[in-house]
Design an enzyme around this catalytic site. Structure first.
Site, PDB file in Angstrom:
ATOM      1  N   GLN A   1       0.850  -1.198   0.000  1.00 21.73           N
ATOM      2  CA  GLN A   1       0.000   0.000   0.000  1.00 21.73           C
ATOM      3  C   GLN A   1       0.884   1.245   0.000  1.00 21.73           C
ATOM      4  OE1 GLN A   1      -3.422  -0.547   3.059  1.00 21.73           O
ATOM      5  NE2 GLN A   1      -1.887  -2.047   3.606  1.00 21.73           N
ATOM      6  N   ASN A   2       2.189   1.036   0.174  1.00 28.56           N
ATOM      7  CA  ASN A   2       3.081   2.185   0.318  1.00 28.56           C
ATOM      8  C   ASN A   2       3.420   2.807  -1.023  1.00 28.56           C
ATOM      9  OD1 ASN A   2       2.991   1.390   2.930  1.00 28.56           O
ATOM     10  ND2 ASN A   2       5.061   0.561   3.008  1.00 28.56           N
TER      11      ASN A   2
ATOM     12  N   SER B   1      -2.542  -1.228   9.445  1.00 29.83           N
ATOM     13  CA  SER B   1      -3.662  -1.220  10.384  1.00 29.83           C
ATOM     14  C   SER B   1      -4.877  -1.894   9.739  1.00 29.83           C
ATOM     15  CB  SER B   1      -4.009   0.221  10.782  1.00 29.83           C
ATOM     16  OG  SER B   1      -4.318   0.975   9.636  1.00 29.83           O
TER      17      SER B   1
ATOM     18  N   CYS C   1      -4.175  14.109 -20.107  1.00 30.00           N
ATOM     19  CA  CYS C   1      -4.149  12.911 -20.976  1.00 30.00           C
ATOM     20  C   CYS C   1      -3.914  11.608 -20.200  1.00 30.00           C
ATOM     21  CB  CYS C   1      -3.093  13.069 -22.084  1.00 30.00           C
ATOM     22  SG  CYS C   1      -1.396  12.852 -21.503  1.00 30.00           S
TER      23      CYS C   1
ATOM     24  N   CYS D   1       1.866  16.053 -23.296  1.00 29.36           N
ATOM     25  CA  CYS D   1       0.938  17.073 -23.827  1.00 29.36           C
ATOM     26  C   CYS D   1       1.092  18.437 -23.161  1.00 29.36           C
ATOM     27  CB  CYS D   1      -0.506  16.580 -23.700  1.00 29.36           C
ATOM     28  SG  CYS D   1      -1.170  16.709 -22.028  1.00 29.36           S
TER      29      CYS D   1
ATOM     30  N   CYS E   1       3.097  17.742 -17.992  1.00 30.43           N
ATOM     31  CA  CYS E   1       3.126  16.457 -18.694  1.00 30.43           C
ATOM     32  C   CYS E   1       4.152  16.495 -19.830  1.00 30.43           C
ATOM     33  CB  CYS E   1       1.733  16.175 -19.252  1.00 30.43           C
ATOM     34  SG  CYS E   1       1.673  14.718 -20.294  1.00 30.43           S
TER      35      CYS E   1
ATOM     36  N   CYS F   1      -0.595  12.965 -15.651  1.00 32.44           N
ATOM     37  CA  CYS F   1      -1.182  14.121 -16.330  1.00 32.44           C
ATOM     38  C   CYS F   1      -2.685  14.168 -16.069  1.00 32.44           C
ATOM     39  CB  CYS F   1      -0.900  14.045 -17.824  1.00 32.44           C
ATOM     40  SG  CYS F   1      -1.646  15.415 -18.725  1.00 32.44           S
TER      41      CYS F   1
ATOM     42  N   HIS G   1      -1.424   1.667  -4.205  1.00 30.30           N
ATOM     43  CA  HIS G   1      -1.765   3.091  -4.051  1.00 30.30           C
ATOM     44  C   HIS G   1      -0.833   4.019  -4.825  1.00 30.30           C
ATOM     45  CE1 HIS G   1      -3.938   1.944  -0.039  1.00 30.30           C
ATOM     46  NE2 HIS G   1      -4.654   1.630  -1.105  1.00 30.30           N
TER      47      HIS G   1
ATOM     48  N   ASP H   1       6.170   4.827  -1.138  1.00 30.56           N
ATOM     49  CA  ASP H   1       7.491   5.413  -0.860  1.00 30.56           C
ATOM     50  C   ASP H   1       8.641   4.848  -1.688  1.00 30.56           C
ATOM     51  OD1 ASP H   1       7.988   2.914   0.387  1.00 30.56           O
ATOM     52  OD2 ASP H   1       7.560   3.700   2.393  1.00 30.56           O
TER      53      ASP H   1
HETATM   54  C1  BJW Z   1       4.506  -1.377  12.378  1.00 35.00           C
HETATM   55  C2  BJW Z   1       5.728  -0.819  12.763  1.00 35.00           C
HETATM   56  C3  BJW Z   1       6.878  -1.605  12.547  1.00 35.00           C
HETATM   57  C4  BJW Z   1       4.195   0.608  13.205  1.00 35.00           C
HETATM   58  N1  BJW Z   1       6.767  -2.824  11.998  1.00 35.00           N
HETATM   59  N2  BJW Z   1       4.414  -2.573  11.850  1.00 35.00           N
HETATM   60  C5  BJW Z   1     -15.273  -0.432   2.117  1.00 35.00           C
HETATM   61  C6  BJW Z   1     -15.646  -0.166   3.408  1.00 35.00           C
HETATM   62  C7  BJW Z   1     -15.464   1.101   3.953  1.00 35.00           C
HETATM   63  C8  BJW Z   1     -14.882   2.119   3.215  1.00 35.00           C
HETATM   64  C9  BJW Z   1     -14.497   1.861   1.941  1.00 35.00           C
HETATM   65  C10 BJW Z   1     -14.700   0.597   1.398  1.00 35.00           C
HETATM   66  N3  BJW Z   1     -14.228   0.596   0.129  1.00 35.00           N
HETATM   67  C11 BJW Z   1     -13.720   1.829  -0.132  1.00 35.00           C
HETATM   68  C12 BJW Z   1     -13.887   2.610   0.948  1.00 35.00           C
HETATM   69  C13 BJW Z   1     -13.448   4.045   1.056  1.00 35.00           C
HETATM   70  C14 BJW Z   1     -11.980   4.180   1.347  1.00 35.00           C
HETATM   71  C15 BJW Z   1     -11.661   3.513   2.683  1.00 35.00           C
HETATM   72  O1  BJW Z   1     -11.181   2.415   2.769  1.00 35.00           O
HETATM   73  N4  BJW Z   1     -11.902   4.199   3.781  1.00 35.00           N
HETATM   74  C16 BJW Z   1     -11.611   3.647   5.103  1.00 35.00           C
HETATM   75  C17 BJW Z   1     -10.716   4.619   5.876  1.00 35.00           C
HETATM   76  C18 BJW Z   1     -12.883   3.346   5.821  1.00 35.00           C
HETATM   77  N5  BJW Z   1     -11.201   3.605   0.278  1.00 35.00           N
HETATM   78  C19 BJW Z   1     -10.916   4.265  -0.837  1.00 35.00           C
HETATM   79  O2  BJW Z   1     -11.334   5.398  -1.017  1.00 35.00           O
HETATM   80  C20 BJW Z   1     -10.096   3.545  -1.895  1.00 35.00           C
HETATM   81  N6  BJW Z   1     -10.754   3.636  -3.136  1.00 35.00           N
HETATM   82  C21 BJW Z   1     -11.761   2.824  -3.476  1.00 35.00           C
HETATM   83  O3  BJW Z   1     -12.089   1.877  -2.814  1.00 35.00           O
HETATM   84  O4  BJW Z   1     -12.354   3.161  -4.668  1.00 35.00           O
HETATM   85  C22 BJW Z   1     -13.666   2.681  -4.916  1.00 35.00           C
HETATM   86  C23 BJW Z   1     -14.609   3.601  -4.166  1.00 35.00           C
HETATM   87  C24 BJW Z   1     -14.586   4.947  -4.437  1.00 35.00           C
HETATM   88  C25 BJW Z   1     -15.451   5.789  -3.730  1.00 35.00           C
HETATM   89  C26 BJW Z   1     -16.303   5.264  -2.753  1.00 35.00           C
HETATM   90  C27 BJW Z   1     -16.285   3.892  -2.493  1.00 35.00           C
HETATM   91  C28 BJW Z   1     -15.438   3.059  -3.216  1.00 35.00           C
HETATM   92  C29 BJW Z   1      -8.756   4.232  -2.073  1.00 35.00           C
HETATM   93  C30 BJW Z   1      -7.924   4.181  -0.861  1.00 35.00           C
HETATM   94  C31 BJW Z   1      -6.627   4.933  -1.090  1.00 35.00           C
HETATM   95  C32 BJW Z   1      -5.932   5.173   0.225  1.00 35.00           C
HETATM   96  N7  BJW Z   1      -4.840   5.978   0.011  1.00 35.00           N
HETATM   97  C33 BJW Z   1      -3.933   6.296   1.116  1.00 35.00           C
HETATM   98  C34 BJW Z   1      -3.221   7.572   0.762  1.00 35.00           C
HETATM   99  C35 BJW Z   1      -2.259   7.339  -0.406  1.00 35.00           C
HETATM  100  C36 BJW Z   1      -1.491   8.551  -0.692  1.00 35.00           C
HETATM  101  C37 BJW Z   1      -0.717   8.986   0.532  1.00 35.00           C
HETATM  102  O5  BJW Z   1       0.211   8.313   0.954  1.00 35.00           O
HETATM  103  O6  BJW Z   1      -1.053  10.055   1.059  1.00 35.00           O
HETATM  104  O7  BJW Z   1      -3.016   5.231   1.311  1.00 35.00           O
HETATM  105  S1  BJW Z   1      -4.730   6.400   2.700  1.00 35.00           S
HETATM  106  C38 BJW Z   1      -3.383   5.769   3.628  1.00 35.00           C
HETATM  107  O8  BJW Z   1      -3.849   4.594   4.323  1.00 35.00           O
HETATM  108  C39 BJW Z   1      -2.360   5.311   2.601  1.00 35.00           C
HETATM  109  C40 BJW Z   1      -2.018   3.936   3.093  1.00 35.00           C
HETATM  110  O9  BJW Z   1      -1.518   3.152   2.033  1.00 35.00           O
HETATM  111  C41 BJW Z   1      -3.322   3.438   3.660  1.00 35.00           C
HETATM  112  C42 BJW Z   1      -3.186   2.293   4.587  1.00 35.00           C
HETATM  113  O10 BJW Z   1      -2.506   2.672   5.748  1.00 35.00           O
HETATM  114  P1  BJW Z   1      -1.514   1.631   6.428  1.00 35.00           P
HETATM  115  O11 BJW Z   1      -0.432   1.279   5.518  1.00 35.00           O
HETATM  116  O12 BJW Z   1      -2.295   0.530   6.999  1.00 35.00           O
HETATM  117  O13 BJW Z   1      -0.855   2.553   7.543  1.00 35.00           O
HETATM  118  P2  BJW Z   1      -1.375   2.882   9.032  1.00 35.00           P
HETATM  119  O14 BJW Z   1      -0.643   4.071   9.482  1.00 35.00           O
HETATM  120  O15 BJW Z   1      -2.841   2.912   9.108  1.00 35.00           O
HETATM  121  O16 BJW Z   1      -0.911   1.622   9.892  1.00 35.00           O
HETATM  122  C43 BJW Z   1       0.454   1.379  10.170  1.00 35.00           C
HETATM  123  C44 BJW Z   1       0.568   0.084  10.936  1.00 35.00           C
HETATM  124  O17 BJW Z   1       1.934  -0.220  11.074  1.00 35.00           O
HETATM  125  C45 BJW Z   1      -0.021   0.148  12.352  1.00 35.00           C
HETATM  126  O18 BJW Z   1      -0.869  -0.970  12.552  1.00 35.00           O
HETATM  127  C46 BJW Z   1       1.204   0.067  13.257  1.00 35.00           C
HETATM  128  O19 BJW Z   1       0.958  -0.624  14.485  1.00 35.00           O
HETATM  129  C47 BJW Z   1       2.175  -0.705  12.386  1.00 35.00           C
HETATM  130  N8  BJW Z   1       3.610  -0.488  12.665  1.00 35.00           N
HETATM  131  N9  BJW Z   1       5.569   0.375  13.273  1.00 35.00           N
HETATM  132  C48 BJW Z   1       5.583  -3.329  11.649  1.00 35.00           C
HETATM  133  N10 BJW Z   1       8.172  -1.187  12.887  1.00 35.00           N
HETATM  134 ZN    ZN Z   2      -0.652  14.872 -20.800  1.00 32.93          ZN
END
Ligand code: BJW
Ligand code: ZN
Length: 262
Positions: free
Chosen positions: A109-110, A197, A138, A158, A155, A135, A127, A112
Site C-alpha cells: 500500500q506504500n 492497520s 491525458c 501534452c 506532462c 497528467c 496506491h 514510498d
Molecule cells: C509497524 C511498525 C513496525 C508501526 N513494523 N508494523 C469499504 C468499506 C469502507 C470504506 C471503503 C470501502 N471501500 C472503499 C472505501 C473508502 C476508502 C476507505 O477504505 N476508507 C476507510 C478509511 C474506511 N477507500 C478508498 O477510497 C479507496 N478507493 C476505493 O475503494 O475506490 C472505490 C470507491 C470509491 C469511492 C467510494 C467507495 C469506493 C482508495 C484508498 C486509497 C488510500 N490511500 C492512502 C493515501 C495514499 C497517498 C498517501 O500516501 O497520502 O493510502 S490512505 C493511507 O492509508 C495510505 C495507506 O496506504 C493506507 C493504509 O494505511 P496503512 O499502511 O495501513 O498505515 P497505518 O498508518 O494505518 O498503519 C500502520 C501500521 O503499522 C499500524 O498498525 C502500526 O501498528 C504498524 N507499525 N511500526 C511493523 N516497525
Molecule cells: Zn498529458
C-alpha cells in the site's frame, strides 16, 4: 483465536520453509523503522496531521478538486522527507524472499518506493508511487525525482498539469493491479500481513480473502489489529526485527513465548 508470539518459533520457520507460494501485503509500518511516519497510531485513534489537516483530507479526491496546489505541497513535503530515507532490514528481507520462493508476490500500500530501493523487482503498488506524476489532461504517467519541486510538473506528452500518481481516498485503484493482487492471494499457501492497520479498503480485504482461500495468515505488527482475531499467527513486534528471524538460526525453547487472544 490467534496465537500471539513475540518471536518466530521453530514451527513457524517450518511453515515458512515448506511454503511454495507466498504473498505479502505491506503497509506504512514496514517503513517506520526507516523513519517514515505511519498514518495512524493507537489503532487509528491518532491520525497524521499536517498544517492542521488530517491525512484523510490531505490525500483526498475532494482536496485535489478544490486545491491541487496544496495537494502538491503535501506530497512535496513528503518527497523531501523520503529523499533522505533508506530501506531497512524488513524491506531487505522481502527482497531476499522474492529470490527464495518459487512464487512470490509483494503487494504494497506504500507509495514510498522503498521496496524497490531494497531490491524487490516485482512490486504490486496498490496506491501508486510518490515519485511519479500523472497528467490531469491525458493521463500519461512520468517520473519526477526532483525534490523539492519548483512548480507543478507539466506532462511530458501534452504539457498539461499533473498530479501525484497516487491513489487518494475516493479514487479507484490502478487498473488491473488489485486484480493481480487478488489472484496471488487466491493462489498462495502462506500470506504475510506486515505493518498495516488494515482499515483502508480494498487492500484490507486481502487478508480476509487469503484466509477464505485457506492460506495460513501471519501478521507482523507491534500492535494488535482487526487481522489479529483471524490470523493464524500474530507476531507482535517490529518488521525489521521479526522478518529476519524466519531465515535465522533456530532458537531453543521459544514455543512457550505465546499467549492466546480472543
Ligand atoms: C509497524 C511498525 C513496525 C508501526 N513494523 N508494523 C469499504 C468499506 C469502507 C470504506 C471503503 C470501502 N471501500 C472503499 C472505501 C473508502 C476508502 C476507505 O477504505 N476508507 C476507510 C478509511 C474506511 N477507500 C478508498 O477510497 C479507496 N478507493 C476505493 O475503494 O475506490 C472505490 C470507491 C470509491 C469511492 C467510494 C467507495 C469506493 C482508495 C484508498 C486509497 C488510500 N490511500 C492512502 C493515501 C495514499 C497517498 C498517501 O500516501 O497520502 O493510502 S490512505 C493511507 O492509508 C495510505 C495507506 O496506504 C493506507 C493504509 O494505511 P496503512 O499502511 O495501513 O498505515 P497505518 O498508518 O494505518 O498503519 C500502520 C501500521 O503499522 C499500524 O498498525 C502500526 O501498528 C504498524 N507499525 N511500526 C511493523 N516497525
Ligand atoms: Zn498529458
Amino acid at each position: 483465536m490467534s496465537p500471539v508470539l513475540t518471536q518466530v518459533s521453530n514451527s513457524l520457520r517450518d511453515l515458512f520453509e515448506d511454503a511454495r507460494r507466498v504473498a505479502v501485503l505491506t503497509g506504512a509500518g514496514i517503513s517506520a523503522e526507516s523513519g517514515v511516519p505511519t498514518f495512524r497510531v493507537g489503532g487509528g485513534s491518532e491520525i497524521w496531521m499536517w498544517r492542521g489537516r488530517p491525512v484523510t483530507e490531505l490525500s483526498s479526491r475532494e482536496l485535489l478538486a478544490t486545491d491541487p496546489k496544496l495537494v502538491w505541497e503535501w506530497f512535496d513535503h513528503r518527497r523531501s522527507m523520503l529523499a533522505e530515507i533508506r530501506p531497512n532490514s524488513g524491506h531487505l528481507m522481502l527482497a531476499e524472499w522474492e529470490r527464495r520462493f518459487e512464487e512470490f508476490t509483494l503487494i504494497t500500500q506504500n507509495i514510498d518506493d522503498l521496496h524497490q530501493a531494497a531490491g524487490s523487482l516485482r512490486v504490486l503498488e496498490l496506491h501508486g508511487n510518490i515519485w511519479r506524476a500523472r497528467c490531469r489532461r491525458c493521463g500519461s504517467t512520468f517520473e519526477v525525482r526532483e525534490s523539492p519541486i519548483q512548480e507543478v510538473p507539466q506532462c511530458l506528452a501534452c504539457g498539461g498539469p499533473s498530479r501525484p500518481d497516487v491513489v487518494l481516498f475516493g479514487e479507484l485503484l490502478p487498473e488491473g493491479v488489485f486484480e493481480r493482487a487478488e489472484k496471488a492471494v487466491q493462489n498462495c499457501d502462506l500470506f504475510f500481513v506486515v505493518g498495516t492497520s488494515a482499515v483502508v479498503y480494498p487492500a484490507a480485504s486481502l487478508p480476509i480473502a487469503a484466509k477464505q482461500a485457506r492460506a495460513r495468515v501471519i501478521e507482523v505488527n507491534p500492535e494488535l489489529t482487526d487481522i489479529s482475531v483471524f490470523a493464524d499467527f500474530t507476531l507482535l513486534g517490529n518488521a525489521g526485527q521479526i522478518l529476519p528471524q524466519f531465515t535465522q538460526g533456530r532458537f531453543e525453547g521459544n514455543s512457550c513465548d505465546s499467549q492466546r487472544i480472543n
